[in-house]
Design a protein around this motif. Structure first.
Motif, PDB file in Angstrom:
ATOM      1  N   VAL A   1       0.641  -1.440   0.053  1.00  0.00           N
ATOM      2  CA  VAL A   1       0.109   0.094   0.320  1.00  0.00           C
ATOM      3  C   VAL A   1       1.251   1.229  -0.037  1.00  0.00           C
ATOM      4  N   ASP A   2       0.327   2.480  -0.911  1.00  0.00           N
ATOM      5  CA  ASP A   2       1.507   3.219  -1.065  1.00  0.00           C
ATOM      6  C   ASP A   2       0.824   4.902  -1.146  1.00  0.00           C
ATOM      7  N   ILE A   3       0.686   5.228  -1.055  1.00  0.00           N
ATOM      8  CA  ILE A   3       0.204   7.056  -1.579  1.00  0.00           C
ATOM      9  C   ILE A   3       0.533   7.160  -3.584  1.00  0.00           C
ATOM     10  N   ARG A   4       1.937   6.381  -3.847  1.00  0.00           N
ATOM     11  CA  ARG A   4       2.653   6.236  -4.784  1.00  0.00           C
ATOM     12  C   ARG A   4       2.516   5.084  -5.799  1.00  0.00           C
ATOM     13  N   PRO A   5       2.054   5.494  -6.945  1.00  0.00           N
ATOM     14  CA  PRO A   5       1.648   4.278  -7.739  1.00  0.00           C
ATOM     15  C   PRO A   5       2.729   3.202  -8.140  1.00  0.00           C
TER      16      PRO A   5
ATOM     17  N   ASN B   1       2.649  -1.187   9.896  1.00  0.00           N
ATOM     18  CA  ASN B   1       2.764   0.722   9.518  1.00  0.00           C
ATOM     19  C   ASN B   1       4.412   1.070   9.576  1.00  0.00           C
ATOM     20  N   ASN B   2       4.423   1.458   8.452  1.00  0.00           N
ATOM     21  CA  ASN B   2       5.647   1.598   7.630  1.00  0.00           C
ATOM     22  C   ASN B   2       5.797   3.376   7.001  1.00  0.00           C
ATOM     23  N   ALA B   3       4.212   3.866   6.408  1.00  0.00           N
ATOM     24  CA  ALA B   3       4.813   4.635   6.135  1.00  0.00           C
ATOM     25  C   ALA B   3       4.773   6.254   6.416  1.00  0.00           C
TER      26      ALA B   3
ATOM     27  N   PRO C   1       7.825  17.636  14.009  1.00  0.00           N
ATOM     28  CA  PRO C   1       6.522  17.252  14.309  1.00  0.00           C
ATOM     29  C   PRO C   1       7.182  15.358  13.797  1.00  0.00           C
ATOM     30  N   TYR C   2       8.641  15.647  12.750  1.00  0.00           N
ATOM     31  CA  TYR C   2       9.077  14.048  13.068  1.00  0.00           C
ATOM     32  C   TYR C   2       9.259  13.534  14.171  1.00  0.00           C
ATOM     33  N   VAL C   3      10.245  14.158  14.660  1.00  0.00           N
ATOM     34  CA  VAL C   3      10.779  13.238  16.137  1.00  0.00           C
ATOM     35  C   VAL C   3       9.435  13.788  17.240  1.00  0.00           C
TER      36      VAL C   3
ATOM     37  N   PRO D   1      14.133   2.063  13.518  1.00  0.00           N
ATOM     38  CA  PRO D   1      15.678   2.101  13.174  1.00  0.00           C
ATOM     39  C   PRO D   1      16.574   3.346  12.918  1.00  0.00           C
ATOM     40  N   GLY D   2      18.011   3.291  12.830  1.00  0.00           N
ATOM     41  CA  GLY D   2      19.000   4.034  12.573  1.00  0.00           C
ATOM     42  C   GLY D   2      18.402   4.728  11.257  1.00  0.00           C
ATOM     43  N   THR D   3      19.347   5.384  10.882  1.00  0.00           N
ATOM     44  CA  THR D   3      19.665   6.019   9.919  1.00  0.00           C
ATOM     45  C   THR D   3      19.807   5.237   8.495  1.00  0.00           C
ATOM     46  N   ILE D   4      18.572   5.106   7.770  1.00  0.00           N
ATOM     47  CA  ILE D   4      18.681   3.930   6.447  1.00  0.00           C
ATOM     48  C   ILE D   4      19.254   4.415   5.190  1.00  0.00           C
ATOM     49  N   LEU D   5      19.083   3.663   4.795  1.00  0.00           N
ATOM     50  CA  LEU D   5      20.070   4.490   2.905  1.00  0.00           C
ATOM     51  C   LEU D   5      18.729   4.195   2.313  1.00  0.00           C
ATOM     52  N   THR D   6      17.463   5.654   2.214  1.00  0.00           N
ATOM     53  CA  THR D   6      16.838   5.943   1.267  1.00  0.00           C
ATOM     54  C   THR D   6      16.632   6.787   1.193  1.00  0.00           C
ATOM     55  N   GLU D   7      15.509   6.952   0.089  1.00  0.00           N
ATOM     56  CA  GLU D   7      15.059   8.170   0.084  1.00  0.00           C
ATOM     57  C   GLU D   7      14.953   9.270   0.881  1.00  0.00           C
TER      58      GLU D   7
HETATM   59  N1  LIG Z   1      15.023   5.942   6.224  1.00  0.00           N
HETATM   60  C1  LIG Z   1      15.347   6.021   7.467  1.00  0.00           C
HETATM   61  O1  LIG Z   1      16.778   6.593   7.967  1.00  0.00           O
HETATM   62  C2  LIG Z   1      14.350   5.985   8.672  1.00  0.00           C
HETATM   63  C3  LIG Z   1      13.578   5.889   8.520  1.00  0.00           C
HETATM   64  N2  LIG Z   1      12.076   5.647   9.587  1.00  0.00           N
HETATM   65  C4  LIG Z   1      11.065   5.399   9.272  1.00  0.00           C
HETATM   66  O2  LIG Z   1      10.548   3.799   8.304  1.00  0.00           O
HETATM   67  C5  LIG Z   1       9.588   4.225   7.615  1.00  0.00           C
HETATM   68  C6  LIG Z   1       9.787   4.159   5.864  1.00  0.00           C
HETATM   69  O3  LIG Z   1      10.597   5.315   6.021  1.00  0.00           O
HETATM   70  P1  LIG Z   1      11.419   5.352   4.285  1.00  0.00           P
HETATM   71  O4  LIG Z   1      11.677   3.190   3.779  1.00  0.00           O
HETATM   72  O5  LIG Z   1      13.361   5.531   4.895  1.00  0.00           O
HETATM   73  O6  LIG Z   1      11.210   6.125   3.916  1.00  0.00           O
HETATM   74  P2  LIG Z   1      10.637   6.270   1.863  1.00  0.00           P
HETATM   75  O7  LIG Z   1      10.018   7.639   1.555  1.00  0.00           O
HETATM   76  O8  LIG Z   1      11.458   6.362   0.800  1.00  0.00           O
HETATM   77  O9  LIG Z   1       8.815   5.782   1.490  1.00  0.00           O
HETATM   78  C7  LIG Z   1       7.795   5.919   2.259  1.00  0.00           C
HETATM   79  C8  LIG Z   1       7.227   5.464   1.683  1.00  0.00           C
HETATM   80  O10 LIG Z   1       5.286   5.911   2.070  1.00  0.00           O
HETATM   81  C9  LIG Z   1       4.977   6.625   1.280  1.00  0.00           C
HETATM   82  N3  LIG Z   1       3.853   7.931   1.774  1.00  0.00           N
HETATM   83  C10 LIG Z   1       4.078   8.462   2.081  1.00  0.00           C
HETATM   84  N4  LIG Z   1       2.589   9.197   2.877  1.00  0.00           N
HETATM   85  C11 LIG Z   1       1.888   8.328   2.799  1.00  0.00           C
HETATM   86  C12 LIG Z   1       0.904   7.564   3.205  1.00  0.00           C
HETATM   87  N5  LIG Z   1      -0.589   8.938   4.025  1.00  0.00           N
HETATM   88  N6  LIG Z   1       0.282   6.892   2.610  1.00  0.00           N
HETATM   89  C13 LIG Z   1       0.364   6.068   1.837  1.00  0.00           C
HETATM   90  N7  LIG Z   1       2.243   6.091   1.941  1.00  0.00           N
HETATM   91  C14 LIG Z   1       2.472   7.357   2.120  1.00  0.00           C
HETATM   92  C15 LIG Z   1       5.665   7.415   0.745  1.00  0.00           C
HETATM   93  O11 LIG Z   1       5.799   8.447  -0.463  1.00  0.00           O
HETATM   94  P3  LIG Z   1       6.231   9.538  -0.656  1.00  0.00           P
HETATM   95  O12 LIG Z   1       7.911   9.488  -0.975  1.00  0.00           O
HETATM   96  O13 LIG Z   1       5.374  10.474  -1.680  1.00  0.00           O
HETATM   97  O14 LIG Z   1       6.559  10.682   1.001  1.00  0.00           O
HETATM   98  C16 LIG Z   1       7.416   6.787   0.738  1.00  0.00           C
HETATM   99  O15 LIG Z   1       6.866   5.650  -0.980  1.00  0.00           O
HETATM  100  C17 LIG Z   1       9.093   5.860   8.349  1.00  0.00           C
HETATM  101  O16 LIG Z   1       7.859   5.349   9.005  1.00  0.00           O
HETATM  102  C18 LIG Z   1      10.266   6.858   8.594  1.00  0.00           C
HETATM  103  O17 LIG Z   1       9.731   7.591   9.621  1.00  0.00           O
HETATM  104  C19 LIG Z   1      12.767   5.501  11.165  1.00  0.00           C
HETATM  105  C20 LIG Z   1      13.969   4.989  11.112  1.00  0.00           C
HETATM  106  C21 LIG Z   1      14.926   5.697  10.326  1.00  0.00           C
END
Ligand SMILES: NC(=O)C1=CN([C@@H]2O[C@H](COP(=O)(O)OP(=O)(O)OC[C@H]3O[C@@H](n4cnc5c(N)ncnc54)[C@H](OP(=O)(O)O)[C@@H]3O)[C@@H](O)[C@H]2O)C=CC1
Ligand SMILES: C[C@H](O)[C@@H]1OC(=O)[C@H](O)[C@@H]1O
Length: 254
Positions: A35-39, A84-86, A149-151, A180-186
């Motif tokens: 599930v994601d807001i992005r297609p 619940n990851n979004a 707001p994030y913290v 997680p700590g800092t994970i290599l994602t967007e």
């Molecule tokens: N990367 C990191 O260092 C860390 C990440 N986290 C947590 O891990 C989770 C995933 O993070 P990460 O993989 O890095 O993030 P990404 O931005 O890579 O992926 C998150 C995805 O969730 C989507 N999304 C955003 N808002 C919504 C919504 N309302 N409904 C459905 N989908 C949505 C995003 O779309 P869009 O890109 O359009 O926003 C994106 O595709 C988050 O909760 C983050 O806080 C925690 C600690 C460290």
């Protein structure tokens, strides 16, 4: 195959940690609704074969969460696991932060977890079993000055995890979080890895000397979703390279 015949929902699964979680759960034998807001998640789901489907939704909106649940039940007939990851972040100094930006981050990072957990739990109660995993962060306890707001949202995730756990334990539903700590994602690349100086700062606070990979978080999610964690609920497991254990800087090994 610790999750054979299980059905999972993973939110924010188009990329990053969520996509890695979806891939690992399929490897462990689960059927997964991405599930994601992005297609873009549709392409990711297609690579995972018949065990995966994609549903586009903004999981901070109840009507869209209800549609997500209906689509999952129509596709798979049940819900055993919810991840619940979004999540999003917004960078602004405290004095400049706009109300709408504060509200948006709390809505997506915290309220969405309540909405999805309540919808999933109402299905899990029918089977008197289930597992919910919330994606928290080291920033539930460690703070970043320009990410108010994030913290705040992540501190709330830890408490939501505890209160949901004690509310649902009687129904055989376990609820835990991963920090997680800092994970290599967007998300991290935009938020804290945008310059050599920022990366150096992160690494100076990370005893293992590196950022994490999404797959390293997915492995913890697979553990928490499995019977190997059958006596765990209400916990937050930090996977952070040692960040939470550290109260001083370490030499950076570039
Ligand atoms: N990367 C990191 O260092 C860390 C990440 N986290 C947590 O891990 C989770 C995933 O993070 P990460 O993989 O890095 O993030 P990404 O931005 O890579 O992926 C998150 C995805 O969730 C989507 N999304 C955003 N808002 C919504 C919504 N309302 N409904 C459905 N989908 C949505 C995003 O779309 P869009 O890109 O359009 O926003 C994106 O595709 C988050 O909760 C983050 O806080 C925690 C600690 C460290
Ligand atoms: C957005 C954050 O800075 C990012 O996500 C987290 O929770 C980690 O602290 C990353 O740095």
């Amino acid at each position: 195959m610790r999750l054979a015949n299980k059905t999972a929902i993973v939110t924010g699964a188009s990329q990053g940690i969520g996509l890695a979680c979806a891939q690992r759960l399929v490897q462990e034998g689960a059927r997964v609704m991405l599930v994601d807001i992005r297609p873009e998640g549709a392409d990711a789901a297609a690579t995972l074969g018949d065990a995966a489907r994609f549903h586009q939704a903004d999981v901070s909106i109840k009507a869209e969460v209800d549609a997500m649940m209906a689509a999952t039940l129509a596709a798979f007939g049940q819900v055993d696991i919810l991840i619940n990851n979004a999540g999003v972040t917004h960078a602004a100094d405290f004095l400049d932060l706009e109300e709408d930006d504060f509200d948006r981050v709390l809505r997506i990072n915290l309220k969405s977890m309540f909405l999805c957990s309540q919808a999933a739990a109402r299905e899990m109660v029918k089977r008197q079993s289930g597992c919910i995993i919330n994606m928290s962060s080291v920033n539930a306890e460690l703070t970043i000055p320009n990410q108010v707001p994030y913290v705040v949202s992540k501190g709330g995730v830890n408490q939501l995890t505890r209160v949901t756990a004690i509310s649902l334990a009687q129904h055989g539903i376990r609820v835990n979080a991963i920090g997680p700590g800092t994970i290599l994602t967007e998300l991290a690349k935009k938020a804290v890895l945008g310059s050599p100086e920022a990366r150096h700062t992160i690494l100076s606070r990370t005893p293992l000397g590196r950022c994490g990979e999404p797959e390293e978080i997915a492995g913890i999610a697979a553990f928490l979703a499995s019977d190997d964690a059958s006596y765990m609920t209400g916990q937050t497991l930090y996977a952070d390279g040692g960040r939470m254990a550290l109260n001083y800087t370490v030499p950076v090994r570039e």
